[in-house]
Design a protein around this motif. Structure first.
Motif, PDB file in Angstrom:
ATOM      1  N   ASP A  38       0.824  -1.210   0.000  1.00 43.04           N
ATOM      2  CA  ASP A  38       0.000   0.000   0.000  1.00 43.04           C
ATOM      3  C   ASP A  38       0.862   1.265   0.000  1.00 43.04           C
ATOM      4  N   ASP A  39       1.917   1.282   0.805  1.00 40.45           N
ATOM      5  CA  ASP A  39       2.820   2.452   0.842  1.00 40.45           C
ATOM      6  C   ASP A  39       3.433   2.721  -0.528  1.00 40.45           C
ATOM      7  N   LEU A  40       3.901   1.655  -1.193  1.00 37.90           N
ATOM      8  CA  LEU A  40       4.508   1.825  -2.520  1.00 37.90           C
ATOM      9  C   LEU A  40       3.474   2.275  -3.549  1.00 37.90           C
ATOM     10  N   ARG A  41       2.287   1.714  -3.480  1.00 33.76           N
ATOM     11  CA  ARG A  41       1.227   2.099  -4.427  1.00 33.76           C
ATOM     12  C   ARG A  41       0.825   3.567  -4.237  1.00 33.76           C
ATOM     13  N   ARG A  42       0.630   3.973  -2.993  1.00 35.60           N
ATOM     14  CA  ARG A  42       0.187   5.348  -2.731  1.00 35.60           C
ATOM     15  C   ARG A  42       1.258   6.378  -3.085  1.00 35.60           C
ATOM     16  N   ARG A  43       2.493   6.096  -2.756  1.00 37.71           N
ATOM     17  CA  ARG A  43       3.548   7.095  -2.947  1.00 37.71           C
ATOM     18  C   ARG A  43       4.222   7.036  -4.312  1.00 37.71           C
ATOM     19  N   HIS A  44       4.232   5.844  -4.939  1.00 39.95           N
ATOM     20  CA  HIS A  44       5.007   5.700  -6.179  1.00 39.95           C
ATOM     21  C   HIS A  44       4.253   5.002  -7.304  1.00 39.95           C
ATOM     22  N   ASP A  45       2.998   4.646  -7.071  1.00 34.64           N
ATOM     23  CA  ASP A  45       2.172   3.973  -8.078  1.00 34.64           C
ATOM     24  C   ASP A  45       2.826   2.691  -8.593  1.00 34.64           C
ATOM     25  N   ILE A  46       3.376   1.914  -7.666  1.00 35.69           N
ATOM     26  CA  ILE A  46       4.018   0.639  -7.986  1.00 35.69           C
ATOM     27  C   ILE A  46       3.645  -0.362  -6.895  1.00 35.69           C
ATOM     28  N   SER A  47       3.449  -1.611  -7.281  1.00 32.41           N
ATOM     29  CA  SER A  47       3.134  -2.646  -6.298  1.00 32.41           C
ATOM     30  C   SER A  47       4.415  -3.190  -5.672  1.00 32.41           C
ATOM     31  N   LEU A  48       4.258  -3.895  -4.566  1.00 32.26           N
ATOM     32  CA  LEU A  48       5.409  -4.539  -3.934  1.00 32.26           C
ATOM     33  C   LEU A  48       6.025  -5.570  -4.873  1.00 32.26           C
ATOM     34  N   ALA A  49       5.202  -6.305  -5.606  1.00 31.95           N
ATOM     35  CA  ALA A  49       5.722  -7.290  -6.569  1.00 31.95           C
ATOM     36  C   ALA A  49       6.543  -6.605  -7.664  1.00 31.95           C
TER      37      ALA A  49
END
Length: 172
Positions: A38-49
């Protein structure tokens, strides 16, 4: 009911303390991975995968055969192919035939992908620290690493061809 996994053996049920620890592992792992994603998606528009793919490519000179990438991530080849296709559309990676033999497909990190990795790494590492590393003592964290290495060694022992282990780095 037939036991598909082999000969039947007597089940040794978890005791109350083991059950609490097991459930803590399952719930904690799920919540941690969801939060990091969620942090990566919200801040950088990228998933953990997707972030993990960028990391693996970066650690391997910016390119890796698709089969090796799937092994390193412990994901199916079809899942990695699907994710790479999505990442190609946003120009984070590109695929090409292997220069070594022309048969294999190689994923290559683009400049845009490298920049995104550089920009998102602090978010990821800070999340790992805030939600795991800094919550426990060094001895407990080291013990967790030993436990998960034992689990990993046990589960991949039957697949020595898989290249899941990566050299230790200073980055998470």
């Amino acid at each position: 009911m037939t036991d598909i996994g082999g000969p039947a053996r007597e089940t040794q049920w978890l005791d109350e303390a083991q059950q609490r620890s097991w459930r803590a592992l399952v719930l904690g792992s799920t919540l941690l991975m969801d939060r990091l994603d969620d942090d990566l998606r919200r801040r950088h528009d990228i998933s953990l995968a997707e972030y993990e793919i960028l990391v693996r490519l970066s650690e391997n000179g910016g390119r890796l055969r698709m089969a090796q990438l799937a092994d390193a991530l412990a994901h199916s080849r079809s899942r990695v192919t699907h994710t790479i296709k999505r990442m190609e559309r946003t120009q984070l990676v590109e695929r090409m035939n292997s220069a070594e033999d022309g048969r294999g497909v190689v994923a290559r990190l683009t400049d845009r992908g490298r920049l995104l990795l550089e920009n998102s790494a602090a978010t990821h590492v800070n999340g790992v620290r805030d939600h795991l590393v800094d919550l426990v003592g060094d001895d407990d964290f080291a013990a967790l690493g030993r436990v998960m290495n034992a689990v990993t060694d046990h589960l991949i022992a039957a697949h020595p061809e898989m290249e899941m282990r990566q050299p230790a780095t200073d980055d998470a």
